[in-house]
Design a protein around this motif. Structure first.
Motif, PDB file in Angstrom:
ATOM      1  N   ALA A 341       0.811  -1.215   0.000  1.00 22.89           N
ATOM      2  CA  ALA A 341       0.000   0.000   0.000  1.00 22.89           C
ATOM      3  C   ALA A 341       0.846   1.268   0.000  1.00 22.89           C
ATOM      4  O   ALA A 341       0.310   2.386  -0.041  1.00 22.89           O
ATOM      5  CB  ALA A 341      -0.934   0.002   1.215  1.00 22.89           C
ATOM      6  N   GLY A 342       2.166   1.102   0.031  1.00 17.81           N
ATOM      7  CA  GLY A 342       3.063   2.248   0.001  1.00 17.81           C
ATOM      8  C   GLY A 342       3.143   3.008   1.305  1.00 17.81           C
ATOM      9  O   GLY A 342       3.516   4.190   1.334  1.00 17.81           O
ATOM     10  N   LYS A 343       2.791   2.338   2.404  1.00 16.23           N
ATOM     11  CA  LYS A 343       2.824   2.996   3.710  1.00 16.23           C
ATOM     12  C   LYS A 343       4.249   2.997   4.265  1.00 16.23           C
ATOM     13  O   LYS A 343       4.868   1.946   4.415  1.00 16.23           O
ATOM     14  CB  LYS A 343       1.883   2.295   4.687  1.00 16.23           C
ATOM     15  CG  LYS A 343       0.408   2.396   4.304  1.00 16.23           C
ATOM     16  CD  LYS A 343      -0.474   1.712   5.332  1.00 16.23           C
ATOM     17  CE  LYS A 343      -1.945   1.833   4.960  1.00 16.23           C
ATOM     18  NZ  LYS A 343      -2.824   1.129   5.936  1.00 16.23           N
ATOM     19  N   GLY A 344       4.743   4.186   4.564  1.00 19.17           N
ATOM     20  CA  GLY A 344       6.070   4.293   5.143  1.00 19.17           C
ATOM     21  C   GLY A 344       7.173   3.977   4.147  1.00 19.17           C
ATOM     22  O   GLY A 344       6.961   3.896   2.938  1.00 19.17           O
ATOM     23  N   ILE A 345       8.366   3.781   4.681  1.00 19.13           N
ATOM     24  CA  ILE A 345       9.532   3.529   3.831  1.00 19.13           C
ATOM     25  C   ILE A 345      10.054   2.114   4.017  1.00 19.13           C
ATOM     26  O   ILE A 345      10.158   1.343   3.065  1.00 19.13           O
ATOM     27  CB  ILE A 345      10.638   4.567   4.131  1.00 19.13           C
ATOM     28  CG1 ILE A 345      10.127   5.971   3.790  1.00 19.13           C
ATOM     29  CG2 ILE A 345      11.897   4.253   3.331  1.00 19.13           C
ATOM     30  CD1 ILE A 345      11.033   7.076   4.231  1.00 19.13           C
ATOM     31  N   LYS A 346      10.355   1.744   5.251  1.00 18.47           N
ATOM     32  CA  LYS A 346      10.884   0.398   5.491  1.00 18.47           C
ATOM     33  C   LYS A 346      10.224  -0.181   6.741  1.00 18.47           C
ATOM     34  O   LYS A 346      10.385   0.336   7.847  1.00 18.47           O
ATOM     35  CB  LYS A 346      12.400   0.440   5.664  1.00 18.47           C
ATOM     36  CG  LYS A 346      13.055  -0.910   5.867  1.00 18.47           C
ATOM     37  CD  LYS A 346      12.822  -1.871   4.704  1.00 18.47           C
ATOM     38  CE  LYS A 346      13.501  -1.448   3.434  1.00 18.47           C
ATOM     39  NZ  LYS A 346      13.359  -2.494   2.370  1.00 18.47           N
ATOM     40  N   THR A 347       9.483  -1.256   6.537  1.00 20.50           N
ATOM     41  CA  THR A 347       8.826  -1.961   7.637  1.00 20.50           C
ATOM     42  C   THR A 347       9.640  -3.193   7.989  1.00 20.50           C
ATOM     43  O   THR A 347      10.057  -3.945   7.100  1.00 20.50           O
ATOM     44  CB  THR A 347       7.395  -2.377   7.254  1.00 20.50           C
ATOM     45  OG1 THR A 347       6.627  -1.219   6.944  1.00 20.50           O
ATOM     46  CG2 THR A 347       6.729  -3.143   8.384  1.00 20.50           C
ATOM     47  N   LEU A 348       9.890  -3.397   9.287  1.00 20.28           N
ATOM     48  CA  LEU A 348      10.637  -4.558   9.742  1.00 20.28           C
ATOM     49  C   LEU A 348       9.703  -5.571  10.406  1.00 20.28           C
ATOM     50  O   LEU A 348       8.710  -5.206  11.014  1.00 20.28           O
ATOM     51  CB  LEU A 348      11.719  -4.149  10.754  1.00 20.28           C
ATOM     52  CG  LEU A 348      12.771  -3.155  10.298  1.00 20.28           C
ATOM     53  CD1 LEU A 348      13.790  -2.928  11.414  1.00 20.28           C
ATOM     54  CD2 LEU A 348      13.469  -3.629   9.033  1.00 20.28           C
ATOM     55  N   ILE A 349      10.066  -6.843  10.266  1.00 21.67           N
ATOM     56  CA  ILE A 349       9.365  -7.925  10.957  1.00 21.67           C
ATOM     57  C   ILE A 349      10.305  -8.441  12.041  1.00 21.67           C
ATOM     58  O   ILE A 349      11.438  -8.835  11.762  1.00 21.67           O
ATOM     59  CB  ILE A 349       8.993  -9.060   9.996  1.00 21.67           C
ATOM     60  CG1 ILE A 349       8.029  -8.540   8.930  1.00 21.67           C
ATOM     61  CG2 ILE A 349       8.377 -10.242  10.751  1.00 21.67           C
ATOM     62  CD1 ILE A 349       7.742  -9.554   7.837  1.00 21.67           C
ATOM     63  N   ALA A 350       9.838  -8.397  13.287  1.00 18.21           N
ATOM     64  CA  ALA A 350      10.655  -8.886  14.394  1.00 18.21           C
ATOM     65  C   ALA A 350      10.752 -10.399  14.356  1.00 18.21           C
ATOM     66  O   ALA A 350       9.826 -11.083  13.928  1.00 18.21           O
ATOM     67  CB  ALA A 350      10.069  -8.410  15.723  1.00 18.21           C
ATOM     68  N   GLY A 351      11.862 -10.919  14.818  1.00 23.26           N
ATOM     69  CA  GLY A 351      12.056 -12.352  14.881  1.00 23.26           C
ATOM     70  C   GLY A 351      11.408 -12.954  16.105  1.00 23.26           C
ATOM     71  O   GLY A 351      10.720 -12.272  16.882  1.00 23.26           O
ATOM     72  N   ILE A 352      11.642 -14.233  16.283  1.00 22.80           N
ATOM     73  CA  ILE A 352      11.081 -14.979  17.408  1.00 22.80           C
ATOM     74  C   ILE A 352      12.177 -15.150  18.454  1.00 22.80           C
ATOM     75  O   ILE A 352      13.291 -15.542  18.132  1.00 22.80           O
ATOM     76  CB  ILE A 352      10.563 -16.342  16.958  1.00 22.80           C
ATOM     77  CG1 ILE A 352       9.522 -16.155  15.839  1.00 22.80           C
ATOM     78  CG2 ILE A 352       9.971 -17.135  18.109  1.00 22.80           C
ATOM     79  CD1 ILE A 352       9.203 -17.409  15.086  1.00 22.80           C
TER      80      ILE A 352
END
Length: 354
Positions: A341-352
């Protein structure tokens, strides 16, 4: 999910993903290490596979773990590993070259004929609890770098490679087309390399506003006119009467390619970093008559990751500003939706956690 040993985010087909407990990887080579992945950024290629199931000839035929922009903590080392130990925090270079083909032996391992690149079919990516890599594809993070910053070493290394391909030197003028993550990082690296003018070009005002505050001397929004007219206005507004020294395209958009060729001075350098349609029209007369240096750029090569880490550790490049937010591992698909959707610049996914 809490009982999973190696929970992984798997793409099964277009818009079809699942969480799956994969086997914990084992060390097969004494030079390998196992990393507990802590943060993973979402790249446009990840989203493209999720949206279309293929990129060019790379087609998802079997379930594939997504992700390749990652950083983590070493959880196990092979018997021959000397440079790393359990507990070290590392940025992960996600493409393993064969080291034997002619490009590898010539020092161009990013062009390896047998590259095993994470989240490129048929190879699994890094969106898992554990991932295995050779020790020399892991880069120890200095104390002043966070693991979140470590996850951005991958796109930063792409930008480093592009700017090195351009041969940017102090005092030069650089025009960067596309103010997405890689384009913004190209601006930052060009500035770190000493460019006196760095101009970001985009068709979205919010991206230009961010670019102006981030790492540029000015910005430019193309009008709905010809590439030649846009190039003339860009030169005029930025005091580039003879043209720019370097043009970098990080968009892959055909109009940007045309404007980039026309904005350059005679003998200037053009680097294609963005990937768009497989074939486009090209202003060949202008390229020839100006005797331009035209180069492609693909991923990253020898020294790029190391330089990326050094640029951030020394404060010459700031990647923290690009991080829009972080989602939990269990909400990975939401991150893909946000990026699409073009939201923000860089989204991170946290690990486990361990």
């Amino acid at each position: 999910m809490s009982t999973a040993q190696n929970l992984s985010f798997v793409l099964e087909g277009i818009h079809k993903v699942k969480f799956e407990d994969r086997p914990v990887p084992e060390i097969q080579n004494p030079h390998d290490v196992i990393i507990n992945v802590k943060f993973t950024g979402i790249c446009g290629s990840d989203v493209h596979y999720w949206e279309h199931g293929a990129i060019g000839n790379f087609i998802v035929k079997d379930p594939m773990v997504l992700g390749h922009e990652s950083a983590g903590i070493i959880s196990k080392v092979g018997s021959a590993v000397k440079s790393l130990k359990v507990g070290d925090r590392v940025a992960m270079e996600p493409g393993i070259s064969c080291r034997r083909c002619e490009p590898c032996k010539a020092g161009k391992y990013n062009l390896c004929e047998n590259m095993q690149f994470a989240a490129t079919p048929p190879y699994d990516g890094t969106l898992a609890k554990y991932y295995v890599l050779p020790e020399d594809f892991c880069y120890k993070l200095p104390e002043n770098l966070t693991l979140q910053e470590g996850a951005l070493m991958e796109p930063l290394s792409v930008a480093v490679h592009i700017v090195r391909q351009a041969g940017v030197t102090p005092g030069q003028s650089v025009v960067v087309f596309g103010a997405g993550p890689v384009g913004l990082l190209c601006c930052a690296v060009a500035t770190a390399f000493g460019a006196s003018k760095v101009i970001a070009v985009d068709i979205q005002q919010q991206r230009l506003d961010f670019a102006k505050e981030y790492a540029t001397t000015s910005t430019f929004m193309p009008g709905k006119v010809s590439a030649i007219e846009n190039a003339e206005r860009l030169r005029s507004e930025n005091g580039l009467s003879a043209g720019a020294d370097v043009a970098i395209d990080a968009s892959g958009a055909e109009p940007s390619v045309h404007t980039g060729i026309h904005v350059l001075r005679n003998g200037g350098t053009y680097v294609q970093g963005g990937m768009g349609r497989s074939e486009i029209q090209f202003p060949i007369m202008a390229a020839c008559s100006k005797e331009l240096n035209i180069k492609g750029s693909f991923r990253y090569g020898s020294g790029d990751y190391k330089l990326a880490v050094n640029l951030v550790a020394s404060g010459k490049v700031d990647v923290k500003k690009l991080i829009t937010g972080t989602v939990k591992f269990e909400e990975a698909e939401e991150a893909f939706t946000q990026v699409k959707a073009g939201k923000g610049i860089k989204t991170l996914i946290a690990g486990i956690d361990e």
